[in-house]
Design a protein around this motif. Structure first.
Motif, PDB file in Angstrom:
ATOM      1  N   VAL A  40       0.871  -1.174   0.000  1.00 50.83           N
ATOM      2  CA  VAL A  40       0.000   0.000   0.000  1.00 50.83           C
ATOM      3  C   VAL A  40       0.908   1.224   0.000  1.00 50.83           C
ATOM      4  CG1 VAL A  40      -1.874   1.216   1.179  1.00 50.83           C
ATOM      5  CG2 VAL A  40      -1.726  -1.282   1.323  1.00 50.83           C
ATOM      6  N   PRO A  41       1.236   1.775  -1.173  1.00 46.88           N
ATOM      7  CA  PRO A  41       2.145   2.928  -1.213  1.00 46.88           C
ATOM      8  C   PRO A  41       1.478   4.177  -0.642  1.00 46.88           C
ATOM      9  CG  PRO A  41       1.348   2.419  -3.411  1.00 46.88           C
ATOM     10  CD  PRO A  41       0.825   1.344  -2.518  1.00 46.88           C
ATOM     11  N   ARG A  42       2.303   5.104  -0.214  1.00 43.76           N
ATOM     12  CA  ARG A  42       1.775   6.273   0.488  1.00 43.76           C
ATOM     13  C   ARG A  42       0.838   7.104  -0.378  1.00 43.76           C
ATOM     14  NH1 ARG A  42       7.365   9.818   1.037  1.00 43.76           N
ATOM     15  NH2 ARG A  42       7.257  10.913  -0.954  1.00 43.76           N
ATOM     16  N   GLY A  43       1.030   7.073  -1.701  1.00 40.93           N
ATOM     17  CA  GLY A  43       0.182   7.873  -2.570  1.00 40.93           C
ATOM     18  C   GLY A  43      -1.264   7.429  -2.621  1.00 40.93           C
ATOM     19  N   LEU A 227       8.751   4.269   8.259  1.00 44.64           N
ATOM     20  CA  LEU A 227       8.785   5.543   8.958  1.00 44.64           C
ATOM     21  C   LEU A 227       9.745   6.534   8.314  1.00 44.64           C
ATOM     22  CD1 LEU A 227       9.011   4.107  12.569  1.00 44.64           C
ATOM     23  CD2 LEU A 227       6.998   5.229  11.584  1.00 44.64           C
ATOM     24  N   GLU A 228      10.825   5.999   7.720  1.00 42.79           N
ATOM     25  CA  GLU A 228      11.900   6.877   7.241  1.00 42.79           C
ATOM     26  C   GLU A 228      12.704   6.151   6.172  1.00 42.79           C
ATOM     27  OE1 GLU A 228      15.954   9.008   9.091  1.00 42.79           O
ATOM     28  OE2 GLU A 228      14.567   7.926  10.409  1.00 42.79           O
ATOM     29  N   GLY A 229      13.099   6.875   5.135  1.00 38.45           N
ATOM     30  CA  GLY A 229      14.035   6.356   4.162  1.00 38.45           C
ATOM     31  C   GLY A 229      13.405   5.521   3.064  1.00 38.45           C
ATOM     32  N   LYS A 230      14.255   4.805   2.338  1.00 41.65           N
ATOM     33  CA  LYS A 230      13.801   3.966   1.233  1.00 41.65           C
ATOM     34  C   LYS A 230      14.695   2.732   1.156  1.00 41.65           C
ATOM     35  CE  LYS A 230      16.594   6.287  -2.316  1.00 41.65           C
ATOM     36  NZ  LYS A 230      16.580   6.928  -3.657  1.00 41.65           N
ATOM     37  N   TRP A 239      11.112  -8.165  -6.239  1.00 42.30           N
ATOM     38  CA  TRP A 239      11.809  -7.048  -5.600  1.00 42.30           C
ATOM     39  C   TRP A 239      10.949  -5.806  -5.788  1.00 42.30           C
ATOM     40  CZ3 TRP A 239      15.822  -7.262  -2.386  1.00 42.30           C
ATOM     41  CH2 TRP A 239      16.643  -8.393  -2.413  1.00 42.30           C
ATOM     42  N   VAL A 240      10.640  -5.101  -4.676  1.00 39.41           N
ATOM     43  CA  VAL A 240       9.739  -3.957  -4.688  1.00 39.41           C
ATOM     44  C   VAL A 240      10.444  -2.768  -4.045  1.00 39.41           C
ATOM     45  CG1 VAL A 240       7.518  -3.060  -3.900  1.00 39.41           C
ATOM     46  CG2 VAL A 240       7.732  -5.478  -4.504  1.00 39.41           C
ATOM     47  N   GLU A 241      10.457  -1.630  -4.714  1.00 42.90           N
ATOM     48  CA  GLU A 241      10.990  -0.412  -4.121  1.00 42.90           C
ATOM     49  C   GLU A 241       9.971   0.172  -3.144  1.00 42.90           C
ATOM     50  OE1 GLU A 241      13.858   2.109  -6.811  1.00 42.90           O
ATOM     51  OE2 GLU A 241      12.027   1.674  -7.934  1.00 42.90           O
ATOM     52  N   VAL A 242      10.433   0.531  -1.958  1.00 45.58           N
ATOM     53  CA  VAL A 242       9.553   1.110  -0.947  1.00 45.58           C
ATOM     54  C   VAL A 242      10.206   2.366  -0.385  1.00 45.58           C
ATOM     55  CG1 VAL A 242       8.464  -1.084  -0.354  1.00 45.58           C
ATOM     56  CG2 VAL A 242      10.510  -0.370   0.877  1.00 45.58           C
ATOM     57  N   GLN A 243       9.354   3.247   0.121  1.00 46.81           N
ATOM     58  CA  GLN A 243       9.833   4.502   0.696  1.00 46.81           C
ATOM     59  C   GLN A 243       8.979   4.854   1.906  1.00 46.81           C
ATOM     60  OE1 GLN A 243       9.212   7.850  -1.929  1.00 46.81           O
ATOM     61  NE2 GLN A 243       7.117   7.266  -2.402  1.00 46.81           N
ATOM     62  N   GLU A 244       9.413   5.885   2.633  1.00 39.25           N
ATOM     63  CA  GLU A 244       8.691   6.312   3.824  1.00 39.25           C
ATOM     64  C   GLU A 244       7.217   6.585   3.486  1.00 39.25           C
ATOM     65  OE1 GLU A 244      10.502  10.837   3.385  1.00 39.25           O
ATOM     66  OE2 GLU A 244      11.288   9.450   4.877  1.00 39.25           O
ATOM     67  N   ARG A 267      13.964   2.905   8.171  1.00 33.82           N
ATOM     68  CA  ARG A 267      13.362   2.492   9.443  1.00 33.82           C
ATOM     69  C   ARG A 267      11.893   2.151   9.216  1.00 33.82           C
ATOM     70  NH1 ARG A 267      13.315   5.722  14.290  1.00 33.82           N
ATOM     71  NH2 ARG A 267      14.297   4.027  15.439  1.00 33.82           N
ATOM     72  N   TYR A 268      11.436   1.096   9.894  1.00 39.45           N
ATOM     73  CA  TYR A 268      10.013   0.773   9.781  1.00 39.45           C
ATOM     74  C   TYR A 268       9.463   0.242  11.099  1.00 39.45           C
ATOM     75  CZ  TYR A 268      11.937  -3.910   8.509  1.00 39.45           C
ATOM     76  OH  TYR A 268      12.633  -5.093   8.454  1.00 39.45           O
TER      77      TYR A 268
END
Length: 284
Positions: A40-43, A227-230, A239-244, A267-268
Protein backbone atom coordinates in the motif's frame (compact mmCIF):
# COMPACT_ATOMS: atom_id res chain seq x y z
CA UNK A 1 8.58 11.46 29.11
CA UNK A 2 12.33 11.19 28.64
CA UNK A 3 14.21 10.66 31.89
CA UNK A 4 17.85 11.34 32.71
CA UNK A 5 20.10 8.74 31.16
CA UNK A 6 17.55 7.64 28.57
CA UNK A 7 18.60 6.80 25.02
CA UNK A 8 17.89 9.80 22.76
CA UNK A 9 18.54 10.28 19.05
CA UNK A 10 17.00 12.46 16.36
CA UNK A 11 14.17 10.66 14.59
CA UNK A 12 11.90 11.32 11.64
CA UNK A 13 8.44 9.80 11.08
CA UNK A 14 6.43 10.05 7.90
CA UNK A 15 2.75 10.90 8.17
CA UNK A 16 0.06 11.21 5.48
CA UNK A 17 -1.27 14.56 4.35
CA UNK A 18 -4.42 13.38 2.59
CA UNK A 19 -5.82 15.45 -0.23
CA UNK A 20 -6.42 14.19 -3.76
CA UNK A 21 -3.99 13.78 -6.66
CA UNK A 22 -4.54 15.98 -9.73
CA UNK A 23 -6.62 14.72 -12.66
CA UNK A 24 -3.44 14.79 -14.75
CA UNK A 25 -1.68 12.13 -12.66
CA UNK A 26 -0.99 8.78 -14.33
CA UNK A 27 -2.84 5.78 -12.91
CA UNK A 28 0.32 3.65 -12.85
CA UNK A 29 1.40 3.07 -9.25
CA UNK A 30 3.20 0.61 -6.98
CA UNK A 31 0.01 -0.58 -5.24
CA UNK A 32 -0.38 -4.34 -5.48
CA UNK A 33 -2.15 -7.24 -3.80
CA UNK A 34 -0.58 -10.64 -4.28
CA UNK A 35 -1.22 -14.09 -2.89
CA UNK A 36 1.42 -13.72 -0.18
CA UNK A 37 1.76 -9.95 0.31
CA UNK A 38 0.27 -6.53 -0.32
CA UNK A 39 1.93 -3.15 -0.90
CA UNK A 40 0.00 0.00 0.00
CA UNK A 41 2.14 2.93 -1.21
CA UNK A 42 1.78 6.27 0.49
CA UNK A 43 0.18 7.87 -2.57
CA UNK A 44 -2.94 5.75 -2.14
CA UNK A 45 -3.76 7.35 1.22
CA UNK A 46 -5.98 10.10 -0.15
CA UNK A 47 -9.10 11.68 1.30
CA UNK A 48 -11.49 9.35 -0.53
CA UNK A 49 -10.21 6.19 1.18
CA UNK A 50 -10.51 7.39 4.80
CA UNK A 51 -12.84 5.77 7.33
CA UNK A 52 -14.55 6.80 10.56
CA UNK A 53 -15.09 5.00 13.87
CA UNK A 54 -17.96 5.06 16.40
CA UNK A 55 -17.47 7.36 19.38
CA UNK A 56 -14.45 9.15 17.88
CA UNK A 57 -14.89 12.88 17.22
CA UNK A 58 -12.78 15.01 14.86
CA UNK A 59 -11.07 11.86 13.62
CA UNK A 60 -10.46 10.09 10.33
CA UNK A 61 -8.32 7.06 9.64
CA UNK A 62 -6.78 4.96 6.92
CA UNK A 63 -7.20 1.20 7.39
CA UNK A 64 -3.91 -0.36 6.32
CA UNK A 65 -4.68 -3.95 7.32
CA UNK A 66 -7.62 -6.01 8.54
CA UNK A 67 -8.03 -9.76 9.05
CA UNK A 68 -8.84 -11.50 5.76
CA UNK A 69 -9.66 -15.19 5.48
CA UNK A 70 -6.83 -16.97 3.68
CA UNK A 71 -4.43 -14.04 4.05
CA UNK A 72 -3.12 -12.31 7.20
CA UNK A 73 -5.64 -13.05 9.94
CA UNK A 74 -4.35 -11.87 13.31
CA UNK A 75 -4.36 -8.06 13.32
CA UNK A 76 -5.66 -4.75 12.05
CA UNK A 77 -3.67 -1.55 11.62
CA UNK A 78 -5.08 1.97 11.43
CA UNK A 79 -3.33 5.22 10.59
CA UNK A 80 -5.21 7.75 12.74
CA UNK A 81 -5.57 11.49 12.09
CA UNK A 82 -7.11 13.34 15.04
CA UNK A 83 -7.95 17.02 14.61
CA UNK A 84 -7.43 19.54 17.42
CA UNK A 85 -9.84 18.78 20.30
CA UNK A 86 -10.80 15.45 18.72
CA UNK A 87 -10.55 12.03 20.30
CA UNK A 88 -12.57 9.44 22.18
CA UNK A 89 -13.62 8.41 25.67
CA UNK A 90 -14.79 5.08 24.23
CA UNK A 91 -12.09 4.15 21.73
CA UNK A 92 -12.61 0.36 21.42
CA UNK A 93 -15.69 -1.70 22.25
CA UNK A 94 -13.97 -5.07 21.79
CA UNK A 95 -13.00 -6.30 25.29
CA UNK A 96 -10.69 -8.94 23.79
CA UNK A 97 -8.63 -6.44 21.76
CA UNK A 98 -5.15 -5.45 22.84
CA UNK A 99 -3.53 -2.43 21.22
CA UNK A 100 -0.28 -0.67 20.46
CA UNK A 101 -0.27 3.06 19.71
CA UNK A 102 2.71 4.75 18.04
CA UNK A 103 2.63 8.52 17.52
CA UNK A 104 4.17 9.99 14.36
CA UNK A 105 3.19 13.68 14.72
CA UNK A 106 1.47 16.06 17.12
CA UNK A 107 0.60 15.24 20.73
CA UNK A 108 -1.83 12.60 21.94
CA UNK A 109 -3.14 12.71 25.51
CA UNK A 110 -3.58 9.09 26.54
CA UNK A 111 -5.34 8.31 29.80
CA UNK A 112 -4.99 4.80 31.23
CA UNK A 113 -7.18 4.41 34.29
CA UNK A 114 -6.56 7.52 36.38
CA UNK A 115 -3.14 8.38 34.90
CA UNK A 116 -2.59 10.65 31.89
CA UNK A 117 0.36 10.63 29.48
CA UNK A 118 1.39 13.14 26.82
CA UNK A 119 2.71 11.22 23.83
CA UNK A 120 4.63 13.23 21.26
CA UNK A 121 6.20 11.96 18.04
CA UNK A 122 7.85 8.61 18.80
CA UNK A 123 5.57 7.94 21.76
CA UNK A 124 4.60 4.28 22.24
CA UNK A 125 1.90 2.65 24.37
CA UNK A 126 0.83 -0.95 24.93
CA UNK A 127 -2.79 -1.41 26.06
CA UNK A 128 -3.92 -4.85 27.28
CA UNK A 129 -7.34 -6.35 26.53
CA UNK A 130 -10.21 -5.01 28.59
CA UNK A 131 -8.26 -1.91 29.60
CA UNK A 132 -9.82 1.43 30.51
CA UNK A 133 -8.25 4.09 28.30
CA UNK A 134 -9.09 7.27 26.41
CA UNK A 135 -7.24 9.27 23.74
CA UNK A 136 -7.58 12.98 22.89
CA UNK A 137 -5.75 15.65 20.98
CA UNK A 138 -5.90 18.66 23.29
CA UNK A 139 -3.59 20.70 21.05
CA UNK A 140 -5.49 23.61 19.54
CA UNK A 141 -3.37 23.86 16.38
CA UNK A 142 -1.79 20.59 15.20
CA UNK A 143 -3.33 17.29 14.18
CA UNK A 144 -2.22 14.20 16.09
CA UNK A 145 -1.18 11.27 13.87
CA UNK A 146 -0.64 7.79 15.25
CA UNK A 147 -0.68 4.13 14.27
CA UNK A 148 -3.13 1.92 16.09
CA UNK A 149 -2.41 -1.81 15.89
CA UNK A 150 -5.08 -4.16 17.30
CA UNK A 151 -5.01 -7.88 17.93
CA UNK A 152 -7.41 -10.21 19.70
CA UNK A 153 -5.39 -11.39 22.70
CA UNK A 154 -4.73 -15.14 22.89
CA UNK A 155 -5.17 -16.14 26.53
CA UNK A 156 -3.14 -19.01 28.00
CA UNK A 157 -4.23 -20.77 31.19
CA UNK A 158 -1.75 -19.83 33.91
CA UNK A 159 -0.37 -16.72 32.15
CA UNK A 160 -1.85 -13.32 32.91
CA UNK A 161 -1.99 -10.67 30.15
CA UNK A 162 0.74 -8.01 30.37
CA UNK A 163 0.05 -4.70 32.03
CA UNK A 164 -0.20 -1.42 30.13
CA UNK A 165 2.97 0.58 29.65
CA UNK A 166 4.07 3.80 27.96
CA UNK A 167 7.50 4.59 26.57
CA UNK A 168 8.99 6.16 23.44
CA UNK A 169 11.41 5.55 20.58
CA UNK A 170 13.82 7.98 22.26
CA UNK A 171 13.88 5.99 25.50
CA UNK A 172 14.68 2.52 24.13
CA UNK A 173 18.15 1.79 22.76
CA UNK A 174 18.22 -0.26 19.55
CA UNK A 175 19.85 -3.69 19.82
CA UNK A 176 22.25 -4.51 16.96
CA UNK A 177 21.63 -7.78 15.19
CA UNK A 178 24.55 -10.21 15.57
CA UNK A 179 27.39 -10.04 13.04
CA UNK A 180 26.03 -6.95 11.26
CA UNK A 181 28.45 -4.30 12.51
CA UNK A 182 25.51 -2.21 13.71
CA UNK A 183 24.04 -1.74 10.23
CA UNK A 184 20.87 -3.63 11.26
CA UNK A 185 19.26 -3.07 14.66
CA UNK A 186 15.90 -3.53 16.37
CA UNK A 187 14.19 -1.31 18.93
CA UNK A 188 12.22 -3.74 21.12
CA UNK A 189 9.62 -2.11 23.32
CA UNK A 190 8.54 -5.37 25.00
CA UNK A 191 10.90 -7.99 26.41
CA UNK A 192 11.12 -10.82 23.84
CA UNK A 193 11.37 -13.32 26.72
CA UNK A 194 8.09 -12.15 28.27
CA UNK A 195 5.62 -14.83 27.16
CA UNK A 196 2.66 -12.78 28.33
CA UNK A 197 2.98 -10.87 25.06
CA UNK A 198 1.46 -12.54 22.01
CA UNK A 199 2.49 -9.76 19.63
CA UNK A 200 5.53 -7.56 19.22
CA UNK A 201 5.54 -4.11 17.63
CA UNK A 202 9.16 -3.05 17.13
CA UNK A 203 11.13 -0.56 15.06
CA UNK A 204 13.72 -1.98 12.68
CA UNK A 205 16.58 0.26 11.51
CA UNK A 206 19.02 -0.26 8.63
CA UNK A 207 21.94 2.04 8.04
CA UNK A 208 22.81 2.64 4.36
CA UNK A 209 24.16 -0.61 2.95
CA UNK A 210 22.51 -2.76 5.62
CA UNK A 211 20.44 -5.73 4.55
CA UNK A 212 18.59 -8.86 5.56
CA UNK A 213 21.04 -11.26 3.92
CA UNK A 214 18.66 -14.17 3.39
CA UNK A 215 15.00 -14.71 2.54
CA UNK A 216 13.29 -14.98 5.93
CA UNK A 217 10.54 -17.57 5.66
CA UNK A 218 8.65 -18.06 8.90
CA UNK A 219 5.25 -18.38 10.53
CA UNK A 220 4.80 -14.76 11.65
CA UNK A 221 2.41 -12.40 9.91
CA UNK A 222 3.82 -8.91 9.40
CA UNK A 223 2.59 -5.38 9.09
CA UNK A 224 5.44 -3.07 8.06
CA UNK A 225 5.06 0.73 7.90
CA UNK A 226 8.07 2.65 6.58
CA UNK A 227 8.79 5.54 8.96
CA UNK A 228 11.90 6.88 7.24
CA UNK A 229 14.04 6.36 4.16
CA UNK A 230 13.80 3.97 1.23
CA UNK A 231 14.94 0.46 0.31
CA UNK A 232 14.37 -2.44 -2.03
CA UNK A 233 12.31 -5.20 -0.41
CA UNK A 234 12.16 -8.84 -1.52
CA UNK A 235 8.61 -10.16 -1.20
CA UNK A 236 8.03 -13.74 -2.27
CA UNK A 237 9.56 -13.76 -5.79
CA UNK A 238 9.49 -9.98 -6.37
CA UNK A 239 11.81 -7.05 -5.60
CA UNK A 240 9.74 -3.96 -4.69
CA UNK A 241 10.99 -0.41 -4.12
CA UNK A 242 9.55 1.11 -0.95
CA UNK A 243 9.83 4.50 0.70
CA UNK A 244 8.69 6.31 3.82
CA UNK A 245 4.90 6.23 4.14
CA UNK A 246 4.51 2.87 2.36
CA UNK A 247 2.88 -0.10 4.09
CA UNK A 248 3.68 -3.77 3.47
CA UNK A 249 1.37 -6.57 4.58
CA UNK A 250 2.79 -10.10 4.65
CA UNK A 251 1.02 -13.36 5.30
CA UNK A 252 2.75 -16.20 7.14
CA UNK A 253 5.71 -17.83 5.35
CA UNK A 254 6.05 -15.09 2.73
CA UNK A 255 9.81 -15.01 1.92
CA UNK A 256 11.18 -11.57 2.79
CA UNK A 257 14.48 -9.71 2.68
CA UNK A 258 15.62 -6.15 2.04
CA UNK A 259 18.56 -3.98 1.04
CA UNK A 260 18.86 -0.39 2.23
CA UNK A 261 20.85 1.44 -0.40
CA UNK A 262 20.70 4.89 1.22
CA UNK A 263 21.40 7.73 1.14
CA UNK A 264 19.84 7.84 4.63
CA UNK A 265 18.61 5.35 7.20
CA UNK A 266 15.73 2.98 6.48
CA UNK A 267 13.36 2.49 9.44
CA UNK A 268 10.01 0.77 9.78
CA UNK A 269 7.41 -0.05 12.41
CA UNK A 270 6.96 -3.83 12.43
CA UNK A 271 4.08 -5.94 13.76
CA UNK A 272 4.37 -9.70 14.23
CA UNK A 273 2.44 -12.36 16.16
CA UNK A 274 4.58 -14.36 18.61
CA UNK A 275 4.76 -16.74 21.58
CA UNK A 276 1.73 -18.94 21.00
CA UNK A 277 0.93 -22.44 19.74
CA UNK A 278 -0.34 -22.60 16.19
CA UNK A 279 -4.16 -22.82 16.43
CA UNK A 280 -5.56 -26.11 15.19
CA UNK A 281 -9.02 -24.62 14.88
CA UNK A 282 -10.81 -21.29 15.42
CA UNK A 283 -9.10 -19.06 18.02
CA UNK A 284 -11.35 -18.58 21.05
Amino acid sequence: MTEAGAFVTEQSYYRPTGGLPPQTQLLTDRAMFREAYAVVPRGTNSDIVTSSLPFWTGTRLWVLARPLSGFAETFSQYMMDVAPHGGSDRPDDDPAAESVLFVTAGTLTLRIGDRAYELGAGGYAYLPPGGNWTAWNHDGAEHAHFHWIRKRYQYVDGIEPPEAFVTSDAEVEPVPMPDTGGTWSTTRFADPADLRHDMHVNIVTFEPGGCIPFAETHVMEHGLYVLEGKAVYRLNEDWVEVQEGDFLWLRAFCPQACYAGGPGRFRYLLYKDVNRHMPLGPVR
